[in-house]
Design a protein around this motif. Structure first.
Motif, PDB file in Angstrom:
ATOM      1  N   VAL A   1       0.551  -1.275   0.048  1.00 56.98           N
ATOM      2  CA  VAL A   1      -0.098  -0.124   0.109  1.00 56.98           C
ATOM      3  C   VAL A   1       0.778   1.120  -0.076  1.00 56.98           C
ATOM      4  CG1 VAL A   1      -2.104  -0.879   1.056  1.00 56.98           C
ATOM      5  CG2 VAL A   1      -0.445  -0.092   2.462  1.00 56.98           C
ATOM      6  N   ASP A   2       2.064   0.949   0.360  1.00 57.12           N
ATOM      7  CA  ASP A   2       2.885   2.041   0.457  1.00 57.12           C
ATOM      8  C   ASP A   2       3.893   2.326  -0.796  1.00 57.12           C
ATOM      9  OD1 ASP A   2       1.771   3.345   2.654  1.00 57.12           O
ATOM     10  OD2 ASP A   2       3.042   1.860   3.970  1.00 57.12           O
TER      11      ASP A   2
ATOM     12  N   ILE B   1       1.013   1.193  -6.549  1.00 59.84           N
ATOM     13  CA  ILE B   1      -0.272   1.879  -6.721  1.00 59.84           C
ATOM     14  C   ILE B   1      -0.685   2.349  -7.818  1.00 59.84           C
ATOM     15  CG2 ILE B   1      -1.809   3.341  -5.386  1.00 59.84           C
ATOM     16  CD1 ILE B   1      -1.350   0.652  -3.773  1.00 59.84           C
TER      17      ILE B   1
ATOM     18  N   SER C   1      -7.520  -3.558  -0.083  1.00 62.00           N
ATOM     19  CA  SER C   1      -6.673  -2.137   0.282  1.00 62.00           C
ATOM     20  C   SER C   1      -5.796  -1.618  -0.775  1.00 62.00           C
ATOM     21  CB  SER C   1      -5.867  -2.752   1.535  1.00 62.00           C
ATOM     22  OG  SER C   1      -4.739  -3.473   0.820  1.00 62.00           O
TER      23      SER C   1
ATOM     24  N   LYS D   1      -6.515   2.122  -1.967  1.00 69.91           N
ATOM     25  CA  LYS D   1      -5.682   3.263  -1.892  1.00 69.91           C
ATOM     26  C   LYS D   1      -5.477   3.998  -3.288  1.00 69.91           C
ATOM     27  CE  LYS D   1      -2.140   4.857   0.444  1.00 69.91           C
ATOM     28  NZ  LYS D   1      -1.057   4.288   1.266  1.00 69.91           N
ATOM     29  N   THR D   2      -5.827   3.330  -4.488  1.00 66.69           N
ATOM     30  CA  THR D   2      -5.874   4.399  -5.688  1.00 66.69           C
ATOM     31  C   THR D   2      -6.931   5.216  -5.801  1.00 66.69           C
ATOM     32  OG1 THR D   2      -7.550   2.632  -6.873  1.00 66.69           O
ATOM     33  CG2 THR D   2      -5.159   1.884  -6.965  1.00 66.69           C
TER      34      THR D   2
ATOM     35  N   GLN E   1      -7.072   2.598   4.347  1.00 69.03           N
ATOM     36  CA  GLN E   1      -6.552   2.882   3.218  1.00 69.03           C
ATOM     37  C   GLN E   1      -7.492   3.266   2.043  1.00 69.03           C
ATOM     38  OE1 GLN E   1      -3.223   2.114   2.957  1.00 69.03           O
ATOM     39  NE2 GLN E   1      -3.476   1.583   5.129  1.00 69.03           N
ATOM     40  N   GLY E   2      -8.855   3.350   2.736  1.00 67.86           N
ATOM     41  CA  GLY E   2      -9.848   4.031   1.920  1.00 67.86           C
ATOM     42  C   GLY E   2     -10.834   4.726   2.695  1.00 67.86           C
TER      43      GLY E   2
END
Lengths: 202, 202
Positions: free
Chosen positions: B77-78, B83, B104, B108-109, B130-131
């Motif tokens: 995710v980081d 991403i 996730s 995240k996008t 994350q969202g």
């Protein structure tokens, strides 16, 4: 315990990775190794290409030998080098687990003779020819006889694996494991609703 | 239809290979490709090491983009490069399917903002971060909103895949597919017995 998984071209994807998911997420007890006759990349017609070690590296006793099925078994039952390795490693193993048509490879070694076993019911007639002296049970999610655990088609391998773990670490432990992967475990090895459906459709 | 599967280190084994088993055994309709940020071998802590193509090779519209979960998502995710690729390819895809914590990466996008979605309930609180603008549904086997199919934990990905196929090719076809792999398909996306168990155990 180590789980050595027999790999060959055109293995059935879920026969391998269903049980592997269950064993391997429980890392403090089970370590998974993928092995094939010559080592290297093994592929199937699902587009999966997986790296393996060489079966010949297994020289001492192992804990669990997992044999998946798939269309590749139709070729591999006539691969004498592989069948000899399956026999040798099965003898070295504390437990041997087969999924689906993977039972045909074990049956071909003769080690299942006079033992109870099951397999994929849609390939039943063919698998029987590989082990005419096996005591085949057609209606079963999975079958246990001595150190041999044999399962019905594809997804049944996951139920068998949870059943195997249940015998070792208790049913509550196995239930918790099924819960962590949100899997609806068929706990009773004799509960086989697909047998009834097979009778209807065949 | 082509199914491009996003791979990254420490993916969850069954998140990938459950859906792949279902799509790929139906070869006349679905072809599976494994892709990762740099291509080559991708491994996880289940001992699985699988060969992949490079995500950057995807330049035109694709049919299905499948995003699995696993502990690797906590790192990925980081990973801005990844991403950005997930966003680019999701936009190019007719359908995007996520399994478990794979949601996730899609969240995240930003593409799931204002859309309904679900994820692994045991990692729920983390995935939410994350969202924050996603309309999260906690009790669901899987959720469909627009072109996005998101599923609950691990095995739920198989039910979602069968649900996806059911929408395309009819429920009888999906049932037959489940039967051929002897899988007890949860047909109702809102039937989530693990939600109740989660409430009990948490």
């Amino acid at each position: 315990m180590t789980v050595s998984v027999l790999m060959f071209d055109n293995f059935e994807t879920l026969d391998v990775f269903g049980p592997v998911e269950i064993f391997a997420r429980h890392k403090e007890h089970y370590q998974v190794l993928f092995c094939s006759l010559s080592g290297g990349l093994i592929t199937n017609d699902h587009g999966v290409s997986i790296m393996t070690e060489c079966l010949s590296a297994i020289k001492e006793e192992i804990d669990i030998f997992l044999i998946p099925g798939g269309y590749g078994t139709r070729v591999e039952v006539d691969n004498l080098l592989l069948i000899n390795e399956v026999r040798r490693i099965s003898k070295l193993s504390t437990y041997v687990l087969t999924v689906c048509t993977g039972t045909s490879l074990l049956a071909k070694t003769g080690l299942l003779d006079a033992k109870y076993a099951t397999t994929n019911k849609r390939a039943y007639d063919w698998v029987l020819t590989q082990g005419p002296n096996v005591k085949w049970i057609k209606k079963a999610r999975w079958v246990v006889d001595d150190k041999y655990f044999t399962s019905s088609g594809v997804s049944a391998g996951m139920d068998m694996t949870l059943g195997f773990i249940s015998e070792r670490q208790g049913v509550e432990f196995a239930r918790k494991l099924a819960y962590t992967i949100e899997y609806n475990w068929v706990e009773d090895k004799d509960e086989d609703r697909f047998f009834e459906e097979y009778k209807i459709s065949s």
